[in-house]
Write a protein that holds these residues in place. Structure first.
Motif, PDB file in Angstrom:
ATOM      1  N   ARG A 230      -7.326   3.044   7.619  1.00 19.81           N
ATOM      2  CA  ARG A 230      -8.187   2.865   6.674  1.00 19.81           C
ATOM      3  C   ARG A 230      -7.647   2.240   5.353  1.00 19.81           C
ATOM      4  NH1 ARG A 230     -10.747   8.761   6.425  1.00 19.81           N
ATOM      5  NH2 ARG A 230     -12.054   7.989   4.746  1.00 19.81           N
ATOM      6  N   THR A 231      -6.494   2.857   4.883  1.00 21.46           N
ATOM      7  CA  THR A 231      -5.871   2.365   3.685  1.00 21.46           C
ATOM      8  C   THR A 231      -5.571   0.921   3.969  1.00 21.46           C
ATOM      9  OG1 THR A 231      -4.720   4.343   3.471  1.00 21.46           O
ATOM     10  CG2 THR A 231      -3.938   2.516   2.296  1.00 21.46           C
TER      11      THR A 231
ATOM     12  N   ASP B  86      -2.608   4.138  -3.386  1.00 16.59           N
ATOM     13  CA  ASP B  86      -3.867   3.849  -2.600  1.00 16.59           C
ATOM     14  C   ASP B  86      -4.733   5.109  -1.841  1.00 16.59           C
ATOM     15  OD1 ASP B  86      -3.661   0.717  -2.568  1.00 16.59           O
ATOM     16  OD2 ASP B  86      -1.705   1.396  -2.124  1.00 16.59           O
ATOM     17  N   SER B  87      -3.635   5.921  -1.010  1.00 16.11           N
ATOM     18  CA  SER B  87      -4.270   7.177  -0.604  1.00 16.11           C
ATOM     19  C   SER B  87      -3.232   8.420  -0.573  1.00 16.11           C
ATOM     20  CB  SER B  87      -4.576   6.666   1.082  1.00 16.11           C
ATOM     21  OG  SER B  87      -5.357   5.828   1.004  1.00 16.11           O
TER      22      SER B  87
ATOM     23  N   ALA C  37      -6.939  -1.249   5.642  1.00 15.73           N
ATOM     24  CA  ALA C  37      -8.558  -2.043   5.715  1.00 15.73           C
ATOM     25  C   ALA C  37      -8.830  -2.118   4.149  1.00 15.73           C
ATOM     26  CB  ALA C  37      -9.257  -1.340   6.531  1.00 15.73           C
ATOM     27  N   GLY C  38      -8.412  -1.515   3.122  1.00 17.98           N
ATOM     28  CA  GLY C  38      -8.884  -1.647   1.770  1.00 17.98           C
ATOM     29  C   GLY C  38      -9.427  -0.369   1.217  1.00 17.98           C
ATOM     30  N   GLU C  39      -9.358   0.765   2.156  1.00 20.66           N
ATOM     31  CA  GLU C  39     -10.153   2.041   1.647  1.00 20.66           C
ATOM     32  C   GLU C  39      -8.901   2.700   0.843  1.00 20.66           C
ATOM     33  OE1 GLU C  39     -12.594   5.479   3.525  1.00 20.66           O
ATOM     34  OE2 GLU C  39     -11.905   4.120   4.752  1.00 20.66           O
ATOM     35  N   SER C  40      -9.603   3.257  -0.184  1.00 16.89           N
ATOM     36  CA  SER C  40      -8.683   4.366  -0.880  1.00 16.89           C
ATOM     37  C   SER C  40      -9.187   5.849  -0.239  1.00 16.89           C
ATOM     38  CB  SER C  40      -8.774   4.435  -2.363  1.00 16.89           C
ATOM     39  OG  SER C  40      -8.051   5.318  -2.914  1.00 16.89           O
ATOM     40  N   VAL C  41      -8.288   6.519   0.390  1.00 18.74           N
ATOM     41  CA  VAL C  41      -8.506   7.683   1.120  1.00 18.74           C
ATOM     42  C   VAL C  41      -7.952   9.207   0.435  1.00 18.74           C
ATOM     43  CG1 VAL C  41      -8.535   9.111   3.163  1.00 18.74           C
ATOM     44  CG2 VAL C  41      -8.655   6.478   3.433  1.00 18.74           C
TER      45      VAL C  41
ATOM     46  N   ARG D 246       0.801  -1.134   0.118  1.00 22.94           N
ATOM     47  CA  ARG D 246      -0.213   0.087   0.027  1.00 22.94           C
ATOM     48  C   ARG D 246       0.756   1.201  -0.110  1.00 22.94           C
ATOM     49  NH1 ARG D 246      -5.051  -2.133   1.990  1.00 22.94           N
ATOM     50  NH2 ARG D 246      -4.987  -4.172   1.034  1.00 22.94           N
TER      51      ARG D 246
END
Length: 208
Positions: free
Chosen positions: A118-119, A100-101, A121-125, A78
């Motif tokens: 959050r990143t 990713d973020s 955890a799979g989230e794109s911030v 990531r």
């Protein structure tokens, strides 16, 4: 533990990131380097799960370019881009590079751990937009996308003809964009417009 690589050439910013990671129970600080040119090598020689990487780093290495290369070789790592530069094209370039973020240093430092959580955890911030900057009598978000493209070339010292050729527009259109930006900002001439834009960090010229 989640292993973190820091790519940051500002000593104070780097130390702050290291402090937050070292005091976290979830993250492990693997290594810090000053240049994005070394980032891929670090990924090959260390077990890295996430990278915190600035855009403009030592040795004139771009964090965005390094991120794109790393993602091709290590798609599971990531990458979080961190920057204090408000350059308007960075968000789009980060998306295209597979970052990713994205996090602005102007935010509260504590927030970076939340972005990391959050990143991972799979989230794109990503922020919704770049920071709005004062430019003369107006704000940066009042300038159109094409005006910003012209402004970037103007900052590089290009002539109207050279800008027109590079951006596939007529010289008349280039002149119209420059006139529009002078009207909006209140700057007297193209030189003042270019200098103030460069000082603000709104546009950063890149040969690529």
């Amino acid at each position: 533990m989640i292993n973190v690589l820091i790519v940051e050439d500002d000593p104070m910013a780097r130390q702050l990131l290291e402090i937050y990671i070292n005091t976290s129970e979830r993250y492990n600080h693997v290594q810090s380097v000053e240049s994005a040119a070394l980032a891929e090598f670090c990924c090959r020689t260390n077990d890295v799960d996430v990278i915190l990487m600035d855009v403009c780093t030592a040795m004139n290495a771009s964090g965005l370019e390094a991120a794109e290369k790393i993602k091709k070789s290590f798609p599971d790592i990531r990458i979080i881009i961190i920057t204090s530069q408000p350059e308007c094209s960075f968000l789009e370039k980060a998306h295209c590079a597979g970052v990713d973020s994205f996090w602005y240093k102007s935010s509260k430092a504590e927030e970076i751990l939340s972005v990391m959580d959050r990143t991972m955890a799979g989230e794109s911030v990503y922020p919704e937009s770049t920071p709005s900057l004062r430019l003369g009598d107006t704000f940066s978000d009042s300038l159109s996308g094409r005006e910003l493209e012209v402004l970037r070339e103007l900052v590089a010292g290009e002539s109207d003809a050279a800008i027109a050729e590079k951006l596939f527009m007529s010289v008349r259109t280039v002149k119209a964009h420059i006139h529009s930006m002078k009207e909006k900002t209140g700057f007297r001439n193209r030189t003042e417009l270019a200098v103030r834009a460069r000082e603000s960090g709104l546009v950063i010229y890149s040969k690529k």
